[in-house]
Design a protein around this motif. Structure first.
Motif, PDB file in Angstrom:
ATOM      1  N   TYR A  64      30.861  46.046  41.929  1.00 42.54           N
ATOM      2  CA  TYR A  64      31.329  44.725  41.533  1.00 42.54           C
ATOM      3  C   TYR A  64      32.290  44.235  42.612  1.00 42.54           C
ATOM      4  O   TYR A  64      33.079  45.026  43.142  1.00 42.54           O
ATOM      5  N   PRO A  65      32.267  42.947  42.947  1.00 41.10           N
ATOM      6  CA  PRO A  65      33.212  42.449  43.958  1.00 41.10           C
ATOM      7  C   PRO A  65      34.667  42.645  43.519  1.00 41.10           C
ATOM      8  O   PRO A  65      35.000  42.486  42.338  1.00 41.10           O
ATOM      9  N   LEU A  66      35.502  43.016  44.462  1.00 38.81           N
ATOM     10  CA  LEU A  66      36.944  43.133  44.220  1.00 38.81           C
ATOM     11  C   LEU A  66      37.531  41.761  44.490  1.00 38.81           C
ATOM     12  O   LEU A  66      37.790  41.390  45.630  1.00 38.81           O
ATOM     13  N   VAL A  67      37.693  40.980  43.431  1.00 38.56           N
ATOM     14  CA  VAL A  67      38.044  39.568  43.575  1.00 38.56           C
ATOM     15  C   VAL A  67      39.548  39.337  43.452  1.00 38.56           C
ATOM     16  O   VAL A  67      40.257  40.077  42.775  1.00 38.56           O
ATOM     17  N   LYS A  68      40.007  38.295  44.127  1.00 39.04           N
ATOM     18  CA  LYS A  68      41.435  37.961  44.145  1.00 39.04           C
ATOM     19  C   LYS A  68      41.968  37.680  42.743  1.00 39.04           C
ATOM     20  O   LYS A  68      43.094  38.052  42.423  1.00 39.04           O
ATOM     21  N   ARG A  69      41.154  37.029  41.919  1.00 40.85           N
ATOM     22  CA  ARG A  69      41.611  36.702  40.560  1.00 40.85           C
ATOM     23  C   ARG A  69      41.939  37.973  39.781  1.00 40.85           C
ATOM     24  O   ARG A  69      42.954  38.056  39.088  1.00 40.85           O
ATOM     25  N   TYR A  70      41.082  38.987  39.893  1.00 38.79           N
ATOM     26  CA  TYR A  70      41.323  40.258  39.210  1.00 38.79           C
ATOM     27  C   TYR A  70      42.593  40.935  39.744  1.00 38.79           C
ATOM     28  O   TYR A  70      43.427  41.415  38.969  1.00 38.79           O
ATOM     29  N   LEU A  71      42.750  40.962  41.066  1.00 31.68           N
ATOM     30  CA  LEU A  71      43.933  41.583  41.654  1.00 31.68           C
ATOM     31  C   LEU A  71      45.200  40.863  41.216  1.00 31.68           C
ATOM     32  O   LEU A  71      46.203  41.507  40.875  1.00 31.68           O
ATOM     33  N   THR A  72      45.160  39.537  41.195  1.00 30.00           N
ATOM     34  CA  THR A  72      46.311  38.746  40.757  1.00 30.00           C
ATOM     35  C   THR A  72      46.659  39.057  39.313  1.00 30.00           C
ATOM     36  O   THR A  72      47.834  39.269  38.962  1.00 30.00           O
ATOM     37  N   GLN A  73      45.654  39.118  38.451  1.00 32.40           N
ATOM     38  CA  GLN A  73      45.874  39.423  37.035  1.00 32.40           C
ATOM     39  C   GLN A  73      46.477  40.819  36.874  1.00 32.40           C
ATOM     40  O   GLN A  73      47.402  41.013  36.085  1.00 32.40           O
ATOM     41  N   LEU A  74      45.962  41.792  37.605  1.00 25.30           N
ATOM     42  CA  LEU A  74      46.504  43.152  37.542  1.00 25.30           C
ATOM     43  C   LEU A  74      47.990  43.161  37.879  1.00 25.30           C
ATOM     44  O   LEU A  74      48.796  43.785  37.182  1.00 25.30           O
ATOM     45  N   ILE A  75      48.336  42.496  38.961  1.00 28.68           N
ATOM     46  CA  ILE A  75      49.728  42.458  39.414  1.00 28.68           C
ATOM     47  C   ILE A  75      50.610  41.785  38.373  1.00 28.68           C
ATOM     48  O   ILE A  75      51.691  42.282  38.050  1.00 28.68           O
ATOM     49  N   ALA A  92      49.208  44.499  48.494  1.00 29.67           N
ATOM     50  CA  ALA A  92      48.870  44.470  49.919  1.00 29.67           C
ATOM     51  C   ALA A  92      47.388  44.129  50.118  1.00 29.67           C
ATOM     52  O   ALA A  92      47.032  43.399  51.050  1.00 29.67           O
ATOM     53  N   VAL A  93      46.529  44.653  49.253  1.00 33.64           N
ATOM     54  CA  VAL A  93      45.096  44.343  49.346  1.00 33.64           C
ATOM     55  C   VAL A  93      44.866  42.863  49.038  1.00 33.64           C
ATOM     56  O   VAL A  93      44.105  42.187  49.743  1.00 33.64           O
ATOM     57  N   LEU A  94      45.526  42.342  48.023  1.00 32.66           N
ATOM     58  CA  LEU A  94      45.401  40.919  47.696  1.00 32.66           C
ATOM     59  C   LEU A  94      45.868  40.062  48.868  1.00 32.66           C
ATOM     60  O   LEU A  94      45.197  39.091  49.241  1.00 32.66           O
ATOM     61  N   GLU A  95      46.979  40.431  49.474  1.00 31.39           N
ATOM     62  CA  GLU A  95      47.488  39.675  50.622  1.00 31.39           C
ATOM     63  C   GLU A  95      46.498  39.730  51.790  1.00 31.39           C
ATOM     64  O   GLU A  95      46.225  38.708  52.430  1.00 31.39           O
ATOM     65  N   ALA A  96      45.946  40.898  52.064  1.00 29.77           N
ATOM     66  CA  ALA A  96      44.970  41.033  53.151  1.00 29.77           C
ATOM     67  C   ALA A  96      43.734  40.180  52.882  1.00 29.77           C
ATOM     68  O   ALA A  96      43.229  39.499  53.785  1.00 29.77           O
ATOM     69  N   GLN A  97      43.238  40.217  51.643  1.00 27.71           N
ATOM     70  CA  GLN A  97      42.074  39.387  51.302  1.00 27.71           C
ATOM     71  C   GLN A  97      42.402  37.902  51.433  1.00 27.71           C
ATOM     72  O   GLN A  97      41.618  37.136  51.987  1.00 27.71           O
ATOM     73  N   SER A  98      43.563  37.506  50.925  1.00 26.52           N
ATOM     74  CA  SER A  98      43.956  36.091  50.957  1.00 26.52           C
ATOM     75  C   SER A  98      44.116  35.568  52.373  1.00 26.52           C
ATOM     76  O   SER A  98      43.826  34.406  52.650  1.00 26.52           O
ATOM     77  N   ASN A  99      44.581  36.434  53.277  1.00 24.07           N
ATOM     78  CA  ASN A  99      44.804  36.038  54.666  1.00 24.07           C
ATOM     79  C   ASN A  99      43.597  36.299  55.557  1.00 24.07           C
ATOM     80  O   ASN A  99      43.659  36.074  56.762  1.00 24.07           O
ATOM     81  N   GLY A 100      42.505  36.798  54.976  1.00 23.67           N
ATOM     82  CA  GLY A 100      41.300  37.064  55.746  1.00 23.67           C
ATOM     83  C   GLY A 100      41.466  38.204  56.750  1.00 23.67           C
ATOM     84  O   GLY A 100      40.761  38.246  57.752  1.00 23.67           O
ATOM     85  N   GLU A 101      42.397  39.123  56.461  1.00 28.33           N
ATOM     86  CA  GLU A 101      42.626  40.246  57.369  1.00 28.33           C
ATOM     87  C   GLU A 101      41.503  41.273  57.223  1.00 28.33           C
ATOM     88  O   GLU A 101      41.150  41.662  56.121  1.00 28.33           O
ATOM     89  N   LYS A 102      40.979  41.716  58.335  1.00 29.82           N
ATOM     90  CA  LYS A 102      39.866  42.674  58.340  1.00 29.82           C
ATOM     91  C   LYS A 102      40.352  44.109  58.136  1.00 29.82           C
ATOM     92  O   LYS A 102      39.604  44.957  57.665  1.00 29.82           O
ATOM     93  N   GLN A 103      41.596  44.403  58.535  1.00 29.40           N
ATOM     94  CA  GLN A 103      42.157  45.752  58.456  1.00 29.40           C
ATOM     95  C   GLN A 103      43.428  45.744  57.614  1.00 29.40           C
ATOM     96  O   GLN A 103      44.141  44.747  57.557  1.00 29.40           O
ATOM     97  N   ILE A 104      43.694  46.895  56.987  1.00 27.25           N
ATOM     98  CA  ILE A 104      44.902  47.074  56.197  1.00 27.25           C
ATOM     99  C   ILE A 104      45.370  48.517  56.380  1.00 27.25           C
ATOM    100  O   ILE A 104      44.548  49.434  56.469  1.00 27.25           O
TER     101      ILE A 104
END
Length: 134
Positions: free
Chosen positions: A61-72, A101-113
């Motif tokens: 399942y995609p690891l989506v920003k909405r889910y990460l935000t809700q978790l936080i 940190a994963v949410l921030e990386a996804q939001s900023n389009g960062e390829k590496q974390i």
């Protein structure tokens, strides 16, 4: 001996057991804080490899920003971790970053974390000890 951070591709997928995202079993933290990890994967090849190493019928399942935000938002004082590209449920060492940190990386389009935590398995209990990196 200090643990060094390792960089990984930013996770984009999780594996689900019915409607529950799965993660490794964690030993209680010495701080008393609750730790809640989930497995995160970079691509299909990596989550398929994990699926071959477990008897569970897991669905990607995609690891989506909405889910990460809700978790936080719902986490309170929990330490939320996303584990990077595990090979299977019994890997001797895993690396993870915080969900924030994963949410921030996804939001900023960062390829590496960079990893912020190392998880080491206790073979006797099949649970992981969590250590902060740095």
């Amino acid at each position: 001996m200090p643990i060094n951070a390792v960089s990984f591709s930013t996770p984009q997928y999780v594996l689900m057991d019915v409607n529950r995202r799965i993660g490794p079993k964690i030993q209680p933290l010495t701080s008393g804080q609750v730790c809640s990890p989930i497995y995160g994967f970079t691509n299909k090849l990596l989550y398929d490899r994990f699926r071959l190493n477990t008897p569970q019928q897991l669905i990607p399942y995609p690891l989506v920003k909405r889910y990460l935000t809700q978790l936080i938002e719902e986490s309170g004082e929990k330490l939320l971790l996303v584990v990077f590209d595990a090979v299977g449920p019994d890997d001797p060492v895993l690396y993870a970053a915080t969900t924030a940190a994963v949410l921030e990386a996804q939001s900023n389009g960062e390829k590496q974390i960079a990893s912020s935590h190392q998880l080491t398995i206790d073979p006797g209990t099949k649970t992981y000890r969590v250590e902060a990196i740095g």
